[in-house]
Design a protein around this motif. Structure first.
Motif: not given
Length: 240
Positions: A197-207, A209-217, A230-237
């Motif tokens: 859920t956190w990863h998807a929130l970061l990718q949404s652009g609504e918040v 993140p700091s640089e380390p968490f941007r790298t994760w996102a 097959t992965s259940r999660v696509g590139t944008f979460g």
């Protein structure tokens, strides 16, 4: 067998109590027991990003949601680190209200024509504020409820509290620490779900993140695999 008894007695002396699974692991798989103790220390004992009191505030709400009455040592630690009976009452009440977010969101969606002015997010936040009555500081409240909702597996609520934590400029390591506590009483899967859920929130652009968490996102392909591999999660979460 003397070494085993000495180890268990030392553990009991250090903690003040001994739970049955310690004896089972120490007797049957000492290497696993050592790894378990190291994880326990790193996760729940060692000081990390949160203050001792903020840590125990999160634990108190977590114990309520998980219905883990056995965790009385966290209640003792809460009091030892300066928590009061009135603050404990607020945290326990707010943890009990965690399900209120589900009900309010349901009502807003299902009864919109009958209750057009109902705003689930506002009503939930107002409810927490009323239960708190100023007894817990806003950032500690946010992290405690983030932990509680993650333990419930309530991802809409997890996202809500993560967004509020960013709005209050709470450092991300503190958010992570609050989320990580759920591993112990309710299992790692709840932690995995909250981080998705956190990863998807970061990718949404609504918040922001700091640089380390941007790298994760920005890392694609994160998520579990279905039966086809097959992965259940696509590139944008987003779930495929």
């Amino acid at each position: 067998m003397t070494d085993l008894r000495d180890r268990l007695e030392a553990l009991m002396s250090a903690r003040g109590f001994l739970l049955p699974h310690h004896g089972a692991m120490a007797a049957g798989d000492p290497a696993l027991h050592e790894a378990y103790l190291a994880m326990y220390r790193a996760l729940t004992v060692d000081e990390r990003a949160l203050s001792p009191l903020a840590r125990e505030c999160a634990w108190l709400t977590l114990l309520v949601v998980a219905e883990e009455a056995i965790g009385t040592h966290h209640v003792s630690l809460f009091l030892e680190h300066g928590g009061t009976g009135a603050q404990a009452e607020a945290l326990i009440s707010m943890a009990g209200f965690a399900t209120g977010h589900d009900g309010l969101r349901m009502a807003q969606g299902a009864w919109a024509t009958l209750l057009p002015d109902l705003d689930a997010q506002r009503a939930y936040d107002d409810g927490l504020a009323a239960l708190n009555a100023g007894r817990i500081d806003p950032q500690t409240l946010e992290l405690a409820m983030l932990c509680a909702q993650a333990a419930r597996g309530a991802q809409a609520s997890v996202r809500h509290h993560l967004a509020r934590a960013y709005a209050q400029a709470i450092p991300e390591p503190q958010m992570l620490e609050a989320l990580s506590y759920v591993i112990w009483p309710v299992g790692v899967n709840r932690f995995v779900e909250a981080c998705e859920t956190w990863h998807a929130l970061l990718q949404s652009g609504e918040v922001t993140p700091s640089e380390p968490f941007r790298t994760w996102a920005e890392m694609p392909g994160q998520g579990a695999y279905d039966a086809s591999g097959t992965s259940r999660v696509g590139t944008f979460g987003k779930r495929k």
